[in-house]
Scaffold this motif. Structure first.
Motif, PDB file in Angstrom:
ATOM      1  N   LEU A  44     -37.589  84.314 -57.573  1.00 29.65           N
ATOM      2  CA  LEU A  44     -38.463  83.846 -58.646  1.00 29.65           C
ATOM      3  C   LEU A  44     -37.679  83.091 -59.709  1.00 29.65           C
ATOM      4  CD1 LEU A  44     -40.819  86.947 -59.028  1.00 29.65           C
ATOM      5  CD2 LEU A  44     -41.277  84.777 -57.855  1.00 29.65           C
ATOM      6  N   ALA A  45     -36.458  83.581 -60.028  1.00 32.04           N
ATOM      7  CA  ALA A  45     -35.641  82.895 -61.028  1.00 32.04           C
ATOM      8  C   ALA A  45     -35.253  81.500 -60.522  1.00 32.04           C
ATOM      9  CB  ALA A  45     -34.402  83.718 -61.348  1.00 32.04           C
ATOM     10  N   ALA A  46     -34.936  81.409 -59.221  1.00 30.58           N
ATOM     11  CA  ALA A  46     -34.620  80.098 -58.634  1.00 30.58           C
ATOM     12  C   ALA A  46     -35.820  79.167 -58.793  1.00 30.58           C
ATOM     13  CB  ALA A  46     -34.253  80.256 -57.158  1.00 30.58           C
ATOM     14  N   LEU A  47     -37.003  79.708 -58.526  1.00 28.70           N
ATOM     15  CA  LEU A  47     -38.219  78.897 -58.630  1.00 28.70           C
ATOM     16  C   LEU A  47     -38.471  78.485 -60.077  1.00 28.70           C
ATOM     17  CD1 LEU A  47     -40.541  77.809 -56.901  1.00 28.70           C
ATOM     18  CD2 LEU A  47     -41.808  79.906 -57.402  1.00 28.70           C
ATOM     19  N   GLY A  48     -38.241  79.408 -61.023  1.00 28.27           N
ATOM     20  CA  GLY A  48     -38.407  79.084 -62.443  1.00 28.27           C
ATOM     21  C   GLY A  48     -37.500  77.939 -62.853  1.00 28.27           C
ATOM     22  N   GLU A  49     -36.218  78.017 -62.448  1.00 20.98           N
ATOM     23  CA  GLU A  49     -35.270  76.946 -62.798  1.00 20.98           C
ATOM     24  C   GLU A  49     -35.619  75.647 -62.060  1.00 20.98           C
ATOM     25  OE1 GLU A  49     -32.971  76.860 -65.083  1.00 20.98           O
ATOM     26  OE2 GLU A  49     -32.523  78.945 -65.586  1.00 20.98           O
ATOM     27  N   LEU A  50     -36.226  75.764 -60.878  1.00 17.70           N
ATOM     28  CA  LEU A  50     -36.658  74.564 -60.148  1.00 17.70           C
ATOM     29  C   LEU A  50     -37.820  73.878 -60.864  1.00 17.70           C
ATOM     30  CD1 LEU A  50     -36.534  72.833 -57.452  1.00 17.70           C
ATOM     31  CD2 LEU A  50     -38.331  74.353 -56.600  1.00 17.70           C
ATOM     32  N   LYS A  51     -38.781  74.692 -61.324  1.00 12.34           N
ATOM     33  CA  LYS A  51     -39.998  74.135 -61.931  1.00 12.34           C
ATOM     34  C   LYS A  51     -39.726  73.567 -63.319  1.00 12.34           C
ATOM     35  CE  LYS A  51     -43.135  75.129 -58.763  1.00 12.34           C
ATOM     36  NZ  LYS A  51     -43.922  74.110 -58.084  1.00 12.34           N
ATOM     37  N   CYS A  52     -38.922  74.260 -64.111  1.00 15.02           N
ATOM     38  CA  CYS A  52     -38.742  73.759 -65.483  1.00 15.02           C
ATOM     39  C   CYS A  52     -37.353  74.064 -66.029  1.00 15.02           C
ATOM     40  CB  CYS A  52     -39.822  74.288 -66.421  1.00 15.02           C
ATOM     41  SG  CYS A  52     -40.687  75.772 -65.965  1.00 15.02           S
ATOM     42  N   GLY A  53     -36.328  74.072 -65.186  1.00 15.87           N
ATOM     43  CA  GLY A  53     -34.993  74.365 -65.702  1.00 15.87           C
ATOM     44  C   GLY A  53     -33.921  73.536 -65.026  1.00 15.87           C
ATOM     45  N   ALA A  54     -32.790  74.196 -64.760  1.00 15.01           N
ATOM     46  CA  ALA A  54     -31.580  73.501 -64.327  1.00 15.01           C
ATOM     47  C   ALA A  54     -31.653  72.971 -62.892  1.00 15.01           C
ATOM     48  CB  ALA A  54     -30.380  74.445 -64.457  1.00 15.01           C
ATOM     49  N   LEU A  55     -32.635  73.420 -62.108  1.00 15.26           N
ATOM     50  CA  LEU A  55     -32.716  72.967 -60.711  1.00 15.26           C
ATOM     51  C   LEU A  55     -33.796  71.899 -60.500  1.00 15.26           C
ATOM     52  CD1 LEU A  55     -32.197  76.393 -58.859  1.00 15.26           C
ATOM     53  CD2 LEU A  55     -30.624  74.453 -58.876  1.00 15.26           C
ATOM     54  N   GLN A  56     -34.373  71.403 -61.594  1.00 11.26           N
ATOM     55  CA  GLN A  56     -35.405  70.362 -61.460  1.00 11.26           C
ATOM     56  C   GLN A  56     -34.866  69.157 -60.689  1.00 11.26           C
ATOM     57  OE1 GLN A  56     -38.127  69.575 -65.088  1.00 11.26           O
ATOM     58  NE2 GLN A  56     -36.472  70.843 -65.875  1.00 11.26           N
ATOM     59  N   GLY A  57     -35.614  68.722 -59.697  1.00 13.17           N
ATOM     60  CA  GLY A  57     -35.250  67.518 -58.946  1.00 13.17           C
ATOM     61  C   GLY A  57     -34.148  67.714 -57.924  1.00 13.17           C
ATOM     62  N   ILE A  58     -33.690  68.973 -57.757  1.00  9.20           N
ATOM     63  CA  ILE A  58     -32.608  69.260 -56.814  1.00  9.20           C
ATOM     64  C   ILE A  58     -33.180  69.415 -55.407  1.00  9.20           C
ATOM     65  CG2 ILE A  58     -30.950  71.063 -56.133  1.00  9.20           C
ATOM     66  CD1 ILE A  58     -30.012  69.245 -58.373  1.00  9.20           C
ATOM     67  N   GLU A  59     -32.452  68.868 -54.412  1.00  6.90           N
ATOM     68  CA  GLU A  59     -32.882  68.976 -53.012  1.00  6.90           C
ATOM     69  C   GLU A  59     -32.447  70.330 -52.432  1.00  6.90           C
ATOM     70  OE1 GLU A  59     -34.733  66.845 -51.464  1.00  6.90           O
ATOM     71  OE2 GLU A  59     -34.479  67.258 -49.334  1.00  6.90           O
ATOM     72  N   HIS A  60     -31.135  70.608 -52.462  1.00  8.57           N
ATOM     73  CA  HIS A  60     -30.613  71.871 -51.937  1.00  8.57           C
ATOM     74  C   HIS A  60     -29.798  72.556 -53.041  1.00  8.57           C
ATOM     75  CE1 HIS A  60     -31.836  70.114 -48.224  1.00  8.57           C
ATOM     76  NE2 HIS A  60     -30.785  69.320 -48.092  1.00  8.57           N
ATOM     77  N   GLY A  61     -30.283  73.672 -53.550  1.00  8.02           N
ATOM     78  CA  GLY A  61     -29.589  74.361 -54.636  1.00  8.02           C
ATOM     79  C   GLY A  61     -29.676  75.865 -54.484  1.00  8.02           C
ATOM     80  N   VAL A  62     -28.835  76.572 -55.219  1.00 14.46           N
ATOM     81  CA  VAL A  62     -28.803  78.034 -55.153  1.00 14.46           C
ATOM     82  C   VAL A  62     -28.828  78.583 -56.575  1.00 14.46           C
ATOM     83  CG1 VAL A  62     -27.400  80.030 -54.527  1.00 14.46           C
ATOM     84  CG2 VAL A  62     -27.496  78.060 -53.002  1.00 14.46           C
ATOM     85  N   TYR A  63     -29.641  79.571 -56.817  1.00 15.69           N
ATOM     86  CA  TYR A  63     -29.618  80.308 -58.080  1.00 15.69           C
ATOM     87  C   TYR A  63     -29.052  81.682 -57.787  1.00 15.69           C
ATOM     88  CZ  TYR A  63     -31.158  82.631 -62.349  1.00 15.69           C
ATOM     89  OH  TYR A  63     -31.194  83.327 -63.533  1.00 15.69           O
ATOM     90  N   ILE A  64     -27.998  82.043 -58.484  1.00 14.64           N
ATOM     91  CA  ILE A  64     -27.411  83.369 -58.301  1.00 14.64           C
ATOM     92  C   ILE A  64     -27.711  84.193 -59.534  1.00 14.64           C
ATOM     93  CG2 ILE A  64     -25.264  84.659 -57.998  1.00 14.64           C
ATOM     94  CD1 ILE A  64     -24.208  82.135 -56.548  1.00 14.64           C
TER      95      ILE A  64
END
Lengths: 398, 398
Positions: free
Chosen positions: A197-217
């Motif tokens: 969920l944290a990965a998804l949060g950062e994807l939707k409106c944080g540090a992972l926006q626009g990233i193709e392949h990323g990892v949230y730890i």
């Protein structure tokens, strides 16, 4: 071209600034009467009255009759179109709840501590109470909550809808979480893992926006990862992808709560870190260790730096296998910054395939510890959209 | 409804059976004269003559003038529509080449041994010669080869188009493989990793057909993995995803050819396996170890079984991180079957998150050691289709 932006200092600019003050106050405080809004914003009652009329006309706020201090009153709240979504994220020691109309539109949120190893019933009851409180706070009622996502800091088996390990979160073992929570909330509840969920949060409106392949730890009491592959959250075939905490680091290492030996968590989980400090520092909480490390305590810094080194070995494995372009390190421990990230990056460079290590960069999180509840609201939104789509499809002529 | 299928024993059934004999002979032997086809199939020259006329009329074969034993002759070959694709797969000790019109339509293939640690130039020259030979064998010419994919048993950096590690395949270090090979073949050449290609081969026409999330593990002189995620080959952000061979198993373990310590390959690579057997068995090749293990030699079986145990620990990590539904174990060593798979599955069960371990099943490969060249032809096909699409787009009116 400053289209739509009023000139600074003008009447229009003042009205815009007042408008934002009212909306911000409603976002932070929840539903209020006009008198309360005036008190919160420092605007005159007449200005608030005009502003609320304008916001109501444009559909930005909603008005609802209520009782305040025994008198009838009109509550003003942010417009939600009667669709609220709730995100719930359990930590090892707390539960956080947020409600909103989407991941970018959180209306209110709250955190409540929980005892370690609490039984699932207790956790779910407290979370349900928080949802009720927050819904009331924003001047809405429970039937407005259309979908809920609940995150647990454990592998979640999407097939059984249960925790996918006997030893992790023992109080939740064998509990049909989604259906019990649906009983409390009378809304569909989806289960997921908080690192996902944290990965998804950062994807939707944080540090992972626009990233193709990323990892949230997520590095907190335990450690987990959420994978973004092809621009989407990747859950794997049974929902448990990203379980970095239970990678075997040493086959003959300490026994882990999952039943295996030498998992990464036996080296960098809260138990290992706190036990290492007990002889010199006495009994500390993990939050205290973080605070002391930030204050420069050498023992606390050393323990966290060693954790970074071990984490880097596991992250190197993840980088070899998944070859992401970005890693975001979040969770409670990430607040110490370089104390952990510098040794982590050194291990990563030492242990990963050079070209894979060279193609990945580390980014700080943007949502702090709220990333998971924001992600939970995103999952709830998907769930609700799917249900709406289904309803529309069923209603459509064949 | 046996539509199109002739009744058994009928004239039509006999003709169909003859037709398949001719086509099979052309597939296996390449281009032949009618006299040669008669010799290969045992059919009479008159039958062959009629059949070839029929096949030529339907577009299934092509006729080309040639010289045979100093005389003019007409060569019959399978129709390819003048589009040939070539797949090349290097192993540590050999190179295999196949040409065809698609991954399911391999027309001819051949294997040639190579010395260990051969220089890239030598390998590429031999591979190019094999491509020329096979093209001639099927009665075609080099300009018919429209795209080539070349696989290496090493991480391939898609950004640089080079081997992504200094120590793996040292003879190929810093070589611009694709452009050099394009010089030899006068066709576009794409580079990939052989474990990736084998995964793609099994996805297109083998054990991974229809799988959403699966893993192909290639266990040979080294060990690599190809990931199928979302029904497609997943290469990661720089093309090196799936590098299971260089997962750290023991941070203080033996130094690996990649420069790291205690990688999986230091435990189960050919060097480790052969060294373990030298004191008792003398100098063996890996193929001999496999053959002896199949014959029941206890030492060879033990070494391979220990390799399976180590492999299972790394596979457990892969299963925790990626949560696949199917694992296919292929490559030279997989031929010993349960000698490796039984201890591998035991380690997997012991070391993976229970729900992730429960959701994965092991399948045998369907393509044996040809999986990678078949996958290479699939990549070449994609490359050619993309180029054709581009040409069509450029030619289309705006």
């Amino acid at each position: 071209m400053n289209s739509g932006q009023p000139a600074p200092g003008s009447q229009a600019s003042l009205r815009e600034s007042n408008r934002l003050r009212v909306l911000d106050a409603l976002r932070v405080q929840g539903a209020m009467t006009q008198v309360e809004i005036a008190g919160q914003t420092g605007l005159s009652p007449a200005t608030v009255s005009n502003m609320v009329k304008e916001l109501d006309a444009s559909g930005a706020v909603e008005l609802a009759p209520s009782i305040r201090n025994g008198r009838r009153a009109v509550l003003v709240s942010l417009a939600t179109g009667n669709t609220l979504l709730a995100g719930i994220a359990f930590g090892d020691r707390d539960v956080r709840v947020a409600i909103g109309t989407g991941p970018r539109d959180v209306l209110a949120s709250q955190r409540m501590p929980l005892p370690a190893d609490h039984p699932a019933d207790e956790g779910m009851e407290r979370a349900a109470r928080l949802v009720h409180d927050l819904v009331e706070k924003v001047g809405k009622s429970m039937p407005d909550v259309k979908a809920v996502c609940l995150g647990l800091p454990a592998p979640v088996d999407s097939v059984s809808g249960q925790v996918g390990s006997e030893g992790i979160l023992p109080g939740w073992r064998g509990v049909a979480v989604a259906s019990e929570m649906e009983g409390h909330l009378r809304a569909p509840v989806v289960l997921d893992n908080t690192a996902n969920l944290a990965a998804l949060g950062e994807l939707k409106c944080g540090a992972l926006q626009g990233i193709e392949h990323g990892v949230y730890i997520k590095l907190s009491y335990g450690v987990g990862a959420g994978l973004i592959l092809g621009g989407e959250l990747f859950r794997g075939s049974a929902g448990t992808a990203g379980e970095i905490g239970h990678l075997t680091i040493d086959e003959n290492g300490p026994v882990c709560r999952c039943g295996n030996r030498g998992c990464l968590e036996t080296f960098i989980g809260s138990r290992a870190l706190l036990d290492a400090l007990t002889p010199t520092h006495g009994a500390l909480s993990l939050r205290e260790v973080v605070a002391r490390a930030l204050d420069g305590d050498p023992g606390c810094r050393r323990v966290l730096s060693d954790a970074g080194r071990h984490l880097g070995v596991a992250v190197a494995g993840l980088v070899n296998l998944v070859n992401p372009e970005v890693i975001v390190l979040g969770g409670l421990l990430s607040r110490v910054g370089e104390v952990i990230t510098a040794p982590m990056l050194a291990s990563l460079e030492r242990c990963a395939i050079p070209s894979a290590a060279a193609s990945v960069s580390l980014r700080p999180p943007q949502l702090d510890t709220d990333a998971d509840v924001v992600g939970a609201i995103a999952v709830a939104e998907e769930r609700h959209a799917a249900a709406e789509g289904l309803t529309a499809a069923l209603a459509a002529p064949t």
